[in-house]
Motif scaffolding. Structure first.
Motif, PDB file in Angstrom:
ATOM      1  N   ILE A  79       0.852  -1.183   0.000  1.00  0.00           N
ATOM      2  CA  ILE A  79       0.000   0.000   0.000  1.00  0.00           C
ATOM      3  C   ILE A  79       0.893   1.240   0.000  1.00  0.00           C
ATOM      4  O   ILE A  79       1.820   1.350   0.800  1.00  0.00           O
ATOM      5  CB  ILE A  79      -0.907   0.029   1.248  1.00  0.00           C
ATOM      6  N   ILE A  80       0.598   2.164  -0.914  1.00  0.00           N
ATOM      7  CA  ILE A  80       1.367   3.398  -1.017  1.00  0.00           C
ATOM      8  C   ILE A  80       0.656   4.495  -0.235  1.00  0.00           C
ATOM      9  O   ILE A  80      -0.562   4.676  -0.362  1.00  0.00           O
ATOM     10  CB  ILE A  80       1.512   3.839  -2.489  1.00  0.00           C
ATOM     11  N   GLU A  81       1.413   5.211   0.564  1.00  0.00           N
ATOM     12  CA  GLU A  81       0.825   6.291   1.352  1.00  0.00           C
ATOM     13  C   GLU A  81       0.320   7.407   0.440  1.00  0.00           C
ATOM     14  O   GLU A  81       0.886   7.653  -0.632  1.00  0.00           O
ATOM     15  CB  GLU A  81       1.864   6.847   2.331  1.00  0.00           C
ATOM     16  N   PRO A  82      -0.743   8.103   0.853  1.00  0.00           N
ATOM     17  CA  PRO A  82      -1.280   9.207   0.045  1.00  0.00           C
ATOM     18  C   PRO A  82      -0.212  10.284  -0.185  1.00  0.00           C
ATOM     19  O   PRO A  82       0.695  10.474   0.628  1.00  0.00           O
ATOM     20  CB  PRO A  82      -2.427   9.751   0.901  1.00  0.00           C
ATOM     21  N   GLY A  83      -0.345  10.966  -1.311  1.00  0.00           N
ATOM     22  CA  GLY A  83       0.574  12.063  -1.608  1.00  0.00           C
ATOM     23  C   GLY A  83       1.729  11.687  -2.514  1.00  0.00           C
ATOM     24  O   GLY A  83       2.527  12.551  -2.882  1.00  0.00           O
ATOM     25  N   PHE A  84       1.842  10.415  -2.880  1.00  0.00           N
ATOM     26  CA  PHE A  84       2.943  10.000  -3.754  1.00  0.00           C
ATOM     27  C   PHE A  84       2.783  10.603  -5.146  1.00  0.00           C
ATOM     28  O   PHE A  84       1.716  10.535  -5.746  1.00  0.00           O
ATOM     29  CB  PHE A  84       3.008   8.477  -3.847  1.00  0.00           C
ATOM     30  N   ARG A  85       3.860  11.188  -5.655  1.00  0.00           N
ATOM     31  CA  ARG A  85       3.893  11.740  -7.012  1.00  0.00           C
ATOM     32  C   ARG A  85       5.000  11.020  -7.786  1.00  0.00           C
ATOM     33  O   ARG A  85       6.179  11.168  -7.453  1.00  0.00           O
ATOM     34  CB  ARG A  85       4.168  13.253  -6.994  1.00  0.00           C
ATOM     35  N   PRO A  86       4.631  10.254  -8.810  1.00  0.00           N
ATOM     36  CA  PRO A  86       5.644   9.488  -9.550  1.00  0.00           C
ATOM     37  C   PRO A  86       6.689  10.393 -10.208  1.00  0.00           C
ATOM     38  O   PRO A  86       6.375  11.477 -10.694  1.00  0.00           O
ATOM     39  CB  PRO A  86       4.823   8.755 -10.620  1.00  0.00           C
ATOM     40  N   ARG A  87       7.925   9.907 -10.217  1.00  0.00           N
ATOM     41  CA  ARG A  87       9.016  10.545 -10.941  1.00  0.00           C
ATOM     42  C   ARG A  87       9.660   9.467 -11.815  1.00  0.00           C
ATOM     43  O   ARG A  87      10.643   8.845 -11.431  1.00  0.00           O
ATOM     44  CB  ARG A  87      10.044  11.141  -9.971  1.00  0.00           C
ATOM     45  N   PRO A  88       9.094   9.237 -13.008  1.00  0.00           N
ATOM     46  CA  PRO A  88       9.583   8.146 -13.845  1.00  0.00           C
ATOM     47  C   PRO A  88      11.025   8.364 -14.299  1.00  0.00           C
ATOM     48  O   PRO A  88      11.409   9.484 -14.631  1.00  0.00           O
ATOM     49  CB  PRO A  88       8.622   8.145 -15.038  1.00  0.00           C
ATOM     50  N   GLU A  89      11.790   7.286 -14.303  1.00  0.00           N
ATOM     51  CA  GLU A  89      13.150   7.299 -14.823  1.00  0.00           C
ATOM     52  C   GLU A  89      13.040   7.291 -16.347  1.00  0.00           C
ATOM     53  O   GLU A  89      12.645   6.294 -16.947  1.00  0.00           O
ATOM     54  CB  GLU A  89      13.904   6.058 -14.318  1.00  0.00           C
TER      55      GLU A  89
END
Length: 200
Positions: free
Chosen positions: A129-139
Motif C-alpha cells: 500500500i502506497i501512502e497518500p501524496g505519492f507523485r511518480p518521478r519516472p526514470e
C-alpha cells in the motif's frame, strides 16, 4: 468500513492463503521446458494506492527505447542484485529507481507465489500500500509513463481475455486485461489474474 479499507482487508486475507506458482506457460501445456533450467531471481511491486474511495494499481509503460519488452505495460521491478537483502528489498529498490517511490511510503502487505517468465526469471510479486501524496518521478530512460488502473477492473476475471501470437515456431497463448488505451498482457496480466483469482 470504507470500500477502500475492505479491499485492503480482503487482499491481506488473500495473501495469507496458500497458492501455487504461476508461469508464462500456464496456457501452453504443449511447451516442453528443460529440467534443471536456471531461473534468475527477480521481484516486482504491485503498488496499491487510494484514489478517493477506491484502490488503484500503479503500472508503468516501458520506454520504447529499451532492448527488452519496449513499450510494454509492467509493474516496477527487476532482477535481484547482490546488495538486496531479500526480494522485498529488491522490489522496493527497483520501484524507487523506476518511479521515484521512497520505500518509506510503502506498507508491504505480503507476496503472491512466484511467477516464471519466458525470459528465464523467477519473479516474486510483492504487494504494498502506497501512502497518500505519492507523485511518480519516472526514470526517463526506462519508463515512458506511470498510470493507475482501478483494482475493481483488475480483479474482475470477466475482464481477462486469452489471446495468442506466434512465438518460437508455435502458437503461444497468454492472458490480457485491456484498460482504455493500455494493452496489459503477458507476465503482468498473468500476475494480475493470479491476484484476481485469489480475491474472487
Amino acid at each position: 468500513m470504507s470500500k477502500a479499507s475492505k479491499h485492503i482487508a480482503d487482499i491481506e486475507a488473500a495473501l495469507k492463503s496458500h497458492g501455487t506458482a504461476s508461469s508464462d506457460f500456464d496456457l501452453n501445456p504443449g511447451i516442453s521446458l528443460p529440467h534443471g533450467r536456471f531461473l534468475r531471481e527477480a521481484a516486482v511491486l504491485i503498488p496499491l494506492i487510494a484514489v478517493q474511495e477506491s484502490i488503484h494499481v500503479i503500472l508503468t509503460k516501458r520506454s520504447s527505447a529499451l532492448k527488452h519488452h519496449p513499450g510494454q505495460i509492467a509493474f516496477p521491478g527487476g532482477k535481484k542484485d547482490p546488495q538486496d537483502a531479500d526480494l522485498i528489498a529488491c522490489a522496493l529498490r527497483e520501484s524507487h529507481e523506476e518511479i521515484g517511490l521512497p520505500h518509506t511510503q510503502v506498507n508491504v502487505l505480503g507476496a503472491l507465489p512466484s511467477h516464471e517468465t519466458v525470459t528465464g526469471f523467477d519473479v516474486t510479486p510483492i504487494v504494498g500500500i502506497i501512502e497518500p501524496g505519492f507523485r511518480p518521478r519516472p526514470e526517463e530512460n526506462e519508463v515512458a509513463e506511470v498510470f493507475s488502473v482501478p483494482l475493481t477492473h483488475l480483479i474482475n476475471t470477466d475482464h481477462f481475455l486469452v489471446e495468442g501470437r506466434h512465438w518460437r515456431g508455435s502458437q503461444r497463448h497468454f492472458y490480457t486485461v485491456p484498460y482504455g488505451p493500455y494493452y496489459i498482457w503477458g507476465a503482468t496480466a498473468r500476475i494480475l489474474r493470479a491476484l484476481a483469482e485469489r480475491l474472487t
